[in-house]
Enzyme design. Structure first.
Site: not given
Ligand code: GAR
Length: 210
Positions: A107, A136, A145
């Protein structure tokens, strides 16, 4: 090539970074499919645009959470991926589907874990007054997480930041962080063993800084 399945709930910019790197020949991988819990996820449209099979499985179409998880992960595994990547997948994944997939599921999370698990990480980082923030990549366990961290990318928090500006600075580093982590995994250099993350055959004492 490393066979990757991607789970995404929304925008899909991390998915796009993977697709673009494969197209550019800088990542030796193949996306076997993109899966979402939301039919309207932009990630699905991006996948279809790239000719990648894309499928939504909505939780409300299943009796309960475990049956949604089981159906989705069984369908993912039918493509026999080497690795399952959660790239903005915003649901908890049940322990019953994780056990048999330990070390095959990663993840990307928008904070320097173990700081700021969960949601609204950028706002919380600002409120905490930290000088440094980032992203991360970690192996997924049943603890939200909380799985072993493989790699991190750091950014400074600036005096005039708001959550949107900080999020954009982190996202710009998330894409190369995820790609570089995938290259390490594709090269067989990163594995999850019982005692933690191993890099080049040795137990890592700290996350890779990418
Ligand atoms: C990213 O910032 C990722 O790290 C986060 O959601 C965003 C997705 O962006 N993930 C989380 O918060 C997981 N709990 P994307 O859809 O443009 O790749």
């Amino acid at each position: 090539p490393l066979r990757i399945a991607v789970l995404a709930s929304g925008r899909g910019s991390n998915l796009q970074a993977i697709v673009d790197a494969i197209d550019a020949g800088t990542l030796d991988a193949e996306v076997t499919g993109v899966w979402s819990d939301r039919g309207d996820a932009q990630a699905l449209a991006r996948a279809r645009g790239a000719g990648i099979p894309a499928r939504a499985m909505r939780p409300r179409d299943f009796a309960d959470r475990p049956s949604h998880d089981s159906a989705m992960f069984d369908a993912i595994d039918a493509d026999d991926p080497d690795l399952i990547v959660c790239a903005g997948y915003m649901r908890l994944i049940g322990a019953h589907v994780l056990a048999s997939r330990a070390g095959r599921l990663i993840n990307i999370h928008p904070s320097l874990l173990p700081a700021f698990k969960g949601l609204h990480t950028h706002q919380r980082a600002l409120e905490a007054g930290v000088a440094e923030h980032g992203g991360s990549v970690h192996f997924v366990t049943a603890e939200l997480d909380g799985g072993p961290v493989i790699a991190q990318a750091r950014v400074p928090v600036l005096a005039d930041d708001d959550a949107a500006r900080l999020a954009a600075r982190v996202l710009a580093r998330e894409h190369p962080l995820l790609l570089e982590t995938l290259r390490w995994i594709a090269a067989g250099r990163v594995r999850w063993q019982a005692d933690g993350v191993h890099v080049d055959g040795r137990m890592a004492t700290a996350p890779l800084q990418l």
